[in-house]
Design an enzyme around this catalytic site. Structure first.
Site, PDB file in Angstrom:
ATOM      1  N   ASP A   1       0.868  -1.189   0.246  1.00  0.00           N
ATOM      2  CA  ASP A   1       0.273   0.435  -0.137  1.00  0.00           C
ATOM      3  C   ASP A   1       0.718   1.011  -0.107  1.00  0.00           C
ATOM      4  OD1 ASP A   1      -2.341   1.527   0.287  1.00  0.00           O
ATOM      5  OD2 ASP A   1      -2.190   1.879   2.215  1.00  0.00           O
ATOM      6  N   SER A   2       0.604   2.263   0.315  1.00  0.00           N
ATOM      7  CA  SER A   2       1.227   4.083  -0.362  1.00  0.00           C
ATOM      8  C   SER A   2       1.891   4.088   1.819  1.00  0.00           C
ATOM      9  CB  SER A   2       0.155   5.193  -0.275  1.00  0.00           C
ATOM     10  OG  SER A   2      -1.266   4.594   0.112  1.00  0.00           O
TER      11      SER A   2
ATOM     12  N   TYR B   1      -1.049   8.539  -1.796  1.00  0.00           N
ATOM     13  CA  TYR B   1      -1.094   8.683  -3.405  1.00  0.00           C
ATOM     14  C   TYR B   1      -1.957   9.116  -4.255  1.00  0.00           C
ATOM     15  CZ  TYR B   1       2.673   4.338  -3.910  1.00  0.00           C
ATOM     16  OH  TYR B   1       3.583   4.174  -3.201  1.00  0.00           O
ATOM     17  N   GLY B   2      -3.238   9.057  -3.354  1.00  0.00           N
ATOM     18  CA  GLY B   2      -4.452   9.721  -4.756  1.00  0.00           C
ATOM     19  C   GLY B   2      -5.159  10.597  -4.745  1.00  0.00           C
TER      20      GLY B   2
ATOM     21  N   CYS C   1      -4.156  -1.739  -1.736  1.00  0.00           N
ATOM     22  CA  CYS C   1      -4.428   0.097  -2.420  1.00  0.00           C
ATOM     23  C   CYS C   1      -5.216   0.441  -3.294  1.00  0.00           C
ATOM     24  CB  CYS C   1      -2.977   0.849  -2.844  1.00  0.00           C
ATOM     25  SG  CYS C   1      -3.098   2.574  -3.188  1.00  0.00           S
TER      26      CYS C   1
ATOM     27  N   GLU D   1      -2.799   8.657   8.600  1.00  0.00           N
ATOM     28  CA  GLU D   1      -1.749   8.046   9.004  1.00  0.00           C
ATOM     29  C   GLU D   1      -1.306   8.831   9.973  1.00  0.00           C
ATOM     30  OE1 GLU D   1       0.989   6.443   6.520  1.00  0.00           O
ATOM     31  OE2 GLU D   1      -0.863   5.798   5.723  1.00  0.00           O
TER      32      GLU D   1
ATOM     33  N   CYS E   1     -10.217   2.790   0.248  1.00  0.00           N
ATOM     34  CA  CYS E   1      -9.416   3.045   0.385  1.00  0.00           C
ATOM     35  C   CYS E   1      -8.875   2.241   2.096  1.00  0.00           C
ATOM     36  CB  CYS E   1      -9.365   4.673   0.299  1.00  0.00           C
ATOM     37  SG  CYS E   1      -7.909   5.044   1.368  1.00  0.00           S
ATOM     38  N   THR E   2      -8.597   1.686   1.517  1.00  0.00           N
ATOM     39  CA  THR E   2      -7.637   0.939   2.806  1.00  0.00           C
ATOM     40  C   THR E   2      -7.348   1.728   3.796  1.00  0.00           C
ATOM     41  OG1 THR E   2      -5.918   0.096   2.241  1.00  0.00           O
ATOM     42  CG2 THR E   2      -6.827  -1.358   0.841  1.00  0.00           C
ATOM     43  N   HIS E   3      -7.533   2.965   3.914  1.00  0.00           N
ATOM     44  CA  HIS E   3      -7.089   3.915   5.269  1.00  0.00           C
ATOM     45  C   HIS E   3      -8.665   3.761   5.812  1.00  0.00           C
ATOM     46  CE1 HIS E   3      -3.060   4.752   3.414  1.00  0.00           C
ATOM     47  NE2 HIS E   3      -2.551   4.923   4.311  1.00  0.00           N
TER      48      HIS E   3
HETATM   49  N1  DGL Z   1      -4.878   3.380   0.722  1.00  0.00           N
HETATM   50  C1  DGL Z   1      -4.992   4.026  -0.323  1.00  0.00           C
HETATM   51  C2  DGL Z   1      -5.709   3.659  -0.841  1.00  0.00           C
HETATM   52  O1  DGL Z   1      -7.073   2.552  -0.670  1.00  0.00           O
HETATM   53  C3  DGL Z   1      -4.166   4.877   0.090  1.00  0.00           C
HETATM   54  C4  DGL Z   1      -3.997   6.443  -1.094  1.00  0.00           C
HETATM   55  C5  DGL Z   1      -3.363   7.102  -0.569  1.00  0.00           C
HETATM   56  O2  DGL Z   1      -1.842   7.017  -0.373  1.00  0.00           O
HETATM   57  O3  DGL Z   1      -3.777   8.359  -0.325  1.00  0.00           O
HETATM   58  O4  DGL Z   1      -6.439   4.326  -1.976  1.00  0.00           O
END
Ligand code: DGL
Length: 289
Positions: A28-29, A60-61, A91, A171, A203-205
């Site tokens: 993931d990012s 990343y998004g 991600c 984060e 989003c996995t966050h």
């Molecule tokens: N966990 C990433 C996702 O699922 C987050 C992307 C990001 O870093 O913006 O999109």
């Protein structure tokens, strides 16, 4: 009717990877993909997990598709050194670009994304066929969710909202905070006004903000969590191919591209397990594309 593994996944696994002892690689990012790693670890404790979080370059998004692809290729170049039996793109921002660019470049490896399993789950659970999706600007602008969902059931209406502030909030570990309440409410109110009955945490966050999100949506709206849906799909795949490792649990190894000391303290909010092995690796210098 029982389906064969090939019918279920239409994946041909390269022979040399048919080794159940090989690790499962996840990336993931940042820390968001740990929601997938954690769920996978509790569902399949015998699997060796190698995780990579690109904390030096998160988020990343909000970046262009071209840069996100370039980062994903660098990460995969690092992870293939572990000879993983599968690589999970934990991600959505990378998954939303499709996994073909990675499959073409790393032909010997099997990739799983987080969007397909979540979209299938959302269609399964919606009752009124109105699904909301929250995600990063990259994921939402790619339109991956509406197009995959429509392919599964064309009668479903999909309402999307980009939520760029949520990744930095997670984060930093600001998970249970008044600030999170206000921001989440501001983002999802228009989806609630559209009378959705299902909300995909695209989003996995975001599963780390589940409590806050649930407080705002109320109990009537079902939340779809990619970590659940993806881990189930991966387990089904490993079982079908006889690749499930049921040996003694191994502590997951987590690599980050940056890990300032203060993050060690907030790490317990993401995965409170004593045995985690945390390492720092600079992939940018070593894996230029
Ligand atoms: N966990 C990433 C996702 O699922 C987050 C992307 C990001 O870093 O913006 O999109």
């Amino acid at each position: 009717m029982k389906h064969s593994a090939k019918q279920l996944f239409s994946i041909s696994v390269p022979r040399k990877l048919l080794n159940k002892k090989s690790p499962v690689a996840i990336f993931d990012s940042g820390v968001g993909g740990l929601t997938v790693a954690k769920r996978l670890h509790s569902l399949m404790p015998g699997e060796k997990i190698v995780y990579f979080g690109d904390t030096a370059r998160v988020p990343y998004g909000t970046k262009s598709h071209q840069i996100i692809k370039q980062y994903a290729i660098q990460i995969a170049s690092f992870l293939v050194n572990f000879n993983p039996k599968i690589i999970i793109i934990a991600c959505h921002s990378v998954s939303s670009l499709g996994k073909t660019f990675l499959e073409k470049k790393f032909r010997d490896f099997v990739f799983f994304d987080v969007i397909q399993p979540s979209a299938e789950e959302a269609v399964k659970v919606t009752r009124n066929k109105k699904i909301g999706v929250i995600g990063t600007p990259a994921t939402i602008s790619s339109n991956s969710y509406p197009s995959i969902i429509k392919k599964i059931d064309n009668n479903v209406e999909v309402y999307q909202k980009a939520c760029p502030l949520l990744v930095p909030l997670v984060e930093e570990g600001w998970i249970d905070s008044d600030v999170a309440d206000i921001i989440v409410k501001q983002y999802i109110q228009e989806l609630l006004d559209s009378k959705i009955d299902t909300l995909v945490l695209g989003c996995t966050h975001y599963p780390l903000l589940k409590k806050t999100i649930k407080k705002i949506t109320g109990p009537a709206i079902t939340l779809v969590d990619a970590s659940e849906a993806t881990s189930r799909t991966v387990k089904e795949f490993l079982v079908s191919y006889g690749l499930l490792n049921s040996r003694m649990p191994k502590p997951p190894v987590l690599y980050f591209s940056d890990f300032p000391e203060y993050r060690r303290k907030i790490m317990s909010k993401f995965w409170n397990e004593k045995n985690l092995i945390i390492k720092k690796v600079n992939i940018e210098g070593r894996y230029n594309v």
